[in-house]
Write a protein that holds these residues in place. Structure first.
Motif, PDB file in Angstrom:
ATOM      1  N   ARG A  61       0.841  -1.206   0.000  1.00  0.00           N
ATOM      2  CA  ARG A  61       0.000   0.000   0.000  1.00  0.00           C
ATOM      3  C   ARG A  61       0.869   1.246   0.000  1.00  0.00           C
ATOM      4  NH1 ARG A  61      -2.944  -0.359   5.667  1.00  0.00           N
ATOM      5  NH2 ARG A  61      -4.122   1.330   4.756  1.00  0.00           N
ATOM      6  N   ARG A  62       0.269   2.329  -0.468  1.00  0.00           N
ATOM      7  CA  ARG A  62       0.911   3.649  -0.413  1.00  0.00           C
ATOM      8  C   ARG A  62       0.126   4.510   0.565  1.00  0.00           C
ATOM      9  NH1 ARG A  62       3.260   5.873  -6.094  1.00  0.00           N
ATOM     10  NH2 ARG A  62       4.691   4.148  -6.421  1.00  0.00           N
ATOM     11  N   GLU A  63       0.839   5.205   1.431  1.00  0.00           N
ATOM     12  CA  GLU A  63       0.202   6.051   2.437  1.00  0.00           C
ATOM     13  C   GLU A  63       0.787   7.450   2.369  1.00  0.00           C
ATOM     14  OE1 GLU A  63      -2.269   5.493   4.644  1.00  0.00           O
ATOM     15  OE2 GLU A  63      -2.528   3.450   3.903  1.00  0.00           O
ATOM     16  N   ARG A  64      -0.095   8.430   2.582  1.00  0.00           N
ATOM     17  CA  ARG A  64       0.323   9.830   2.680  1.00  0.00           C
ATOM     18  C   ARG A  64       0.445  10.140   4.164  1.00  0.00           C
ATOM     19  NH1 ARG A  64      -2.421  14.816   3.277  1.00  0.00           N
ATOM     20  NH2 ARG A  64      -1.301  16.522   2.273  1.00  0.00           N
ATOM     21  N   ILE A  65       1.671  10.377   4.616  1.00  0.00           N
ATOM     22  CA  ILE A  65       1.954  10.633   6.022  1.00  0.00           C
ATOM     23  C   ILE A  65       2.202  12.136   6.181  1.00  0.00           C
ATOM     24  CG2 ILE A  65       3.392  10.015   7.998  1.00  0.00           C
ATOM     25  CD1 ILE A  65       2.033   7.591   6.736  1.00  0.00           C
ATOM     26  N   THR A  66       1.463  12.762   7.104  1.00  0.00           N
ATOM     27  CA  THR A  66       1.600  14.203   7.312  1.00  0.00           C
ATOM     28  C   THR A  66       2.434  14.488   8.570  1.00  0.00           C
ATOM     29  OG1 THR A  66      -0.477  14.252   8.549  1.00  0.00           O
ATOM     30  CG2 THR A  66      -0.600  14.716   6.192  1.00  0.00           C
ATOM     31  N   GLN A  67       2.883  15.748   8.671  1.00  0.00           N
ATOM     32  CA  GLN A  67       3.649  16.166   9.841  1.00  0.00           C
ATOM     33  C   GLN A  67       2.824  15.995  11.087  1.00  0.00           C
ATOM     34  OE1 GLN A  67       5.070  20.176   9.415  1.00  0.00           O
ATOM     35  NE2 GLN A  67       6.561  19.600   7.895  1.00  0.00           N
ATOM     36  N   PRO A  68       3.382  15.769  12.215  1.00  0.00           N
ATOM     37  CA  PRO A  68       4.787  15.907  12.624  1.00  0.00           C
ATOM     38  C   PRO A  68       5.622  14.634  12.477  1.00  0.00           C
ATOM     39  CG  PRO A  68       3.474  15.612  14.581  1.00  0.00           C
ATOM     40  CD  PRO A  68       2.524  15.608  13.401  1.00  0.00           C
ATOM     41  N   TYR A  69       5.137  13.628  11.807  1.00  0.00           N
ATOM     42  CA  TYR A  69       5.858  12.379  11.545  1.00  0.00           C
ATOM     43  C   TYR A  69       6.302  11.705  12.839  1.00  0.00           C
ATOM     44  CZ  TYR A  69       6.429  14.881   7.124  1.00  0.00           C
ATOM     45  OH  TYR A  69       6.221  15.601   5.990  1.00  0.00           O
ATOM     46  N   ALA A  70       5.469  11.733  13.873  1.00  0.00           N
ATOM     47  CA  ALA A  70       5.833  11.180  15.176  1.00  0.00           C
ATOM     48  C   ALA A  70       6.107   9.682  15.113  1.00  0.00           C
ATOM     49  CB  ALA A  70       4.733  11.460  16.188  1.00  0.00           C
ATOM     50  N   ALA A  71       5.437   8.960  14.236  1.00  0.00           N
ATOM     51  CA  ALA A  71       5.581   7.503  14.185  1.00  0.00           C
ATOM     52  C   ALA A  71       6.488   7.055  13.047  1.00  0.00           C
ATOM     53  CB  ALA A  71       4.209   6.871  14.033  1.00  0.00           C
ATOM     54  N   MET A  72       7.127   7.974  12.320  1.00  0.00           N
ATOM     55  CA  MET A  72       7.952   7.603  11.171  1.00  0.00           C
ATOM     56  C   MET A  72       9.385   8.061  11.379  1.00  0.00           C
ATOM     57  SD  MET A  72       7.146   8.017   7.124  1.00  0.00           S
ATOM     58  CE  MET A  72       7.408   9.761   6.925  1.00  0.00           C
ATOM     59  N   PHE A  73      10.319   7.155  11.039  1.00  0.00           N
ATOM     60  CA  PHE A  73      11.725   7.441  11.243  1.00  0.00           C
ATOM     61  C   PHE A  73      12.524   7.053  10.002  1.00  0.00           C
ATOM     62  CE2 PHE A  73       9.731   6.385  15.227  1.00  0.00           C
ATOM     63  CZ  PHE A  73      10.055   7.477  16.016  1.00  0.00           C
ATOM     64  N   LYS A  74      13.548   7.832   9.702  1.00  0.00           N
ATOM     65  CA  LYS A  74      14.425   7.564   8.574  1.00  0.00           C
ATOM     66  C   LYS A  74      15.429   6.490   8.973  1.00  0.00           C
ATOM     67  CE  LYS A  74      15.862  11.187   6.421  1.00  0.00           C
ATOM     68  NZ  LYS A  74      16.605  12.347   5.905  1.00  0.00           N
ATOM     69  N   LEU A  75      15.674   5.540   8.081  1.00  0.00           N
ATOM     70  CA  LEU A  75      16.659   4.482   8.362  1.00  0.00           C
ATOM     71  C   LEU A  75      18.020   4.851   7.822  1.00  0.00           C
ATOM     72  CD1 LEU A  75      14.536   1.334   7.574  1.00  0.00           C
ATOM     73  CD2 LEU A  75      15.030   2.345   9.778  1.00  0.00           C
TER      74      LEU A  75
END
Length: 75
Positions: A61-75
């Motif tokens: 799936r593709r998801e549009r994630i909005t700020q503040p990106y609390a649950a997303m982290f860059k690897l």
């Protein structure tokens, strides 16, 4: 009298706490990311100059994630 224990820690209830804001997360197309809910993915699109939202391909799936990106982290 000297304090041999070292510098004092600020109390969590102190009205004089220094508030440190976390740096804004920035993502670019091609970045590998991990999301707490969706898992591993790759950024395929970035909206706006100030990273208003990131389009992430999580494989199934593709998801549009909005700020503040609390649950997303860059690897």
């Amino acid at each position: 009298m000297t304090n041999s224990a070292g510098p004092r820690r600020p109390l969590s209830t102190s009205p004089f706490k220094v508030r440190v804001e976390a740096p804004l997360k920035r993502f670019a197309v091609g970045d590998r990311v991990t999301h707490d809910r969706y898992g591993l993915g790759r950024a395929v699109g970035v909206e706006g100059d100030s990273d208003i939202a990131v389009l992430v391909d999580f494989g199934s799936r593709r998801e549009r994630i909005t700020q503040p990106y609390a649950a997303m982290f860059k690897l």
